[in-house]
Design a protein around this motif. Structure first.
Motif, short mmCIF file in Angstrom:
data_model
loop_
_atom_site.label_atom_id
_atom_site.label_comp_id
_atom_site.label_asym_id
_atom_site.label_seq_id
_atom_site.Cartn_x
_atom_site.Cartn_y
_atom_site.Cartn_z
N VAL A 161 30.19 8.81 30.22
CA VAL A 161 31.37 9.59 31.48
C VAL A 161 30.24 10.45 32.35
N ASP A 162 30.87 10.59 33.95
CA ASP A 162 30.41 11.62 34.71
C ASP A 162 31.89 11.26 36.38
N GLU A 163 31.18 11.99 37.06
CA GLU A 163 32.48 12.09 38.30
C GLU A 163 32.02 10.86 38.47
N ASN A 164 32.60 9.99 39.52
CA ASN A 164 31.83 8.79 40.41
C ASN A 164 31.87 7.47 39.05
N ILE A 165 32.16 7.51 37.57
CA ILE A 165 31.69 5.99 37.46
C ILE A 165 32.73 5.45 37.47
N THR A 166 32.01 3.67 37.88
CA THR A 166 33.43 2.37 38.46
C THR A 166 32.96 1.85 37.01
N LEU A 167 33.09 0.57 37.17
CA LEU A 167 33.38 -0.43 36.55
C LEU A 167 32.17 -1.41 36.94
N ALA A 168 31.98 -0.85 38.41
CA ALA A 168 30.51 -1.88 39.16
C ALA A 168 28.47 -1.10 38.01
N ASP A 169 29.03 0.02 37.52
CA ASP A 169 27.83 0.73 36.80
C ASP A 169 27.83 -0.06 34.92
N LEU A 170 30.13 -0.19 34.53
CA LEU A 170 29.77 -0.67 32.82
C LEU A 170 29.11 -2.58 33.23
N LYS A 171 29.41 -2.75 34.02
CA LYS A 171 28.21 -4.30 34.43
C LYS A 171 27.20 -4.27 34.50
#
Ligand code: DAH
Length: 346
Positions: A219-229
């Protein structure tokens, strides 16, 4: 009398010379030199000799006694030395003999898989978090957007201890515990949480009432699904080989929105379709998604400012796929014929 002495000397010396052990030697000492022995007897008879003869015979008798005493002493020294020598030879330690090997154990297959995954994430800056196995209903369900009576609770049959405590059904409650304590002044949340979980399931080849999970949360600012992938792709390649492809499929979990399930291209057939991937070319590996805003808010995190991803996977499944284990119970019953196949000597 002189003849008698001479004969005694000859006999005694012969016997003493032939002795092979210390006890017999001592017997001879008593026999020839003891109070009841022939020497004493001869000395006693000296009184009968004439005054001229007496000192002569006396001197010779003393000489014989001395000779016998010396012979016994010599023999005693020799036998003693031989005895010590034999004892030493007997007790010699052969330092060239191989020692008794101490067999070191190695980690169980499941432990190896968990540690491999931990190492990977620690290398990416994650820390390891832990939570209790006896968990509050609040953390196991409510704080994860599963209010009481939510139908999705049925997805996980539970062992309740009291109305509000149960054996955790998943490692996801650790997410809520970590989030409510976190202070972003110390940086983002990046944790994985390995641990045991429990479900009211009947044990069979693919189910166990107790198994393990590894939870991940960022969890942070600006975490997206791209980071997950991106993160999960690194994981897939590390665990199943560099040429693995990854795909995300829409799914549902109450605590993530959107929710996805991750598949990897089949490591057995490379995607063409085989028994391992049931002809699809893809193997389901884990559930994940973007942390639901409700979940963030319930743990005191501003969902307008922060976002995050989470995932949960089963080390058993990873181990079984990777090593073609056909029954989950092999991982728990500790049959050495099974576990020893995975011993790694370091
Ligand atoms: N807790 C889920 C289960 O036991 C697995 C899971 C799915 C964990 C999605 C997650 C997630 O963190 O985002 O089935």
């Amino acid at each position: 009398m002189l003849d008698q002495l001479e004969q005694l000397k000859q006999e005694a010396l012969k016997e003493i010379g032939a002795v092979e052990n210390l006890e017999t030697l001592n017997d001879l000492r008593v026999k020839y030199l003891g109070k009841k022995g022939p020497m004493t007897e001869i000395m006693k008879q000296m009184g009968k000799l004439s005054a001229e003869e007496r000192p002569k015979v006396g001197a010779i008798a003393n000489e014989v006694r001395e000779q016998l005493t010396n012979a016994i002493q010599e023999q005693q020294d020799e036998l003693g030395a031989a005895q010590i020598k034999a004892q030493l030879a007997n007790e010699t330690i052969d330092v060239t003999l191989p020692g008794t090997a101490v067999e070191a154990g190695t980690g169980h297959l499941l432990t190896q898989v968990i540690e491999e995954i931990e190492d990977l994430f620690i290398g990416m800056g994650y820390t390891i978090a832990e939570g209790p196995e006896v968990e509050k209903d609040y953390y196991n369900f409510e704080a994860l957007n599963l209010p009481k009576d939510h139908p999705a609770r049925d997805m996980q049959d539970s062992f309740y201890i009291t109305e509000n405590t149960l054996l955790r059904t998943q490692t996801s409650p650790v997410q809520a515990r970590v989030m409510e304590k976190h202070d972003f002044a110390n940086g983002p949340i990046k944790i994985i949480c390995p641990g045991k979980v429990y479900r009211r399931d009947n044990d069979d080849a693919t189910h166990s009432h107790q198994f393990t999970q590894i939870e991940g949360l960022v969890v942070d600012e600006n975490i997206t699904l791209a980071d997950l992938k991106g993160t999960l792709t690194v994981l897939a390649k590390k665990m199943f080989g560099e040429d693995r492809d990854v795909r995300l499929r829409p799914s549902f979990f109450p605590f993530t929105e959107p929710s996805v399930e991750m598949d990897i291209s089949c490591f057995k057939c490379g995607g063409e379709g085989c028994r391992v991937c049931k002809g699809t070319g893809w193997i389901e590996i884990l559930g994940s998604g973007m942390v639901h805003p409700n979940v963030l808010e319930m743990s005191g995190i501003d969902s307008k400012k922060y976002s995050g991803f989470a995932f949960g996977m089963g080390p058993e499944r990873v181990a079984m796929l990777k090593y073609a284990v056909d029954d989950i119970r092999h991982l728990y019953t500790n049959d050495l014929r099974f576990t020893n196949q995975f011993s790694v000597k370091e």
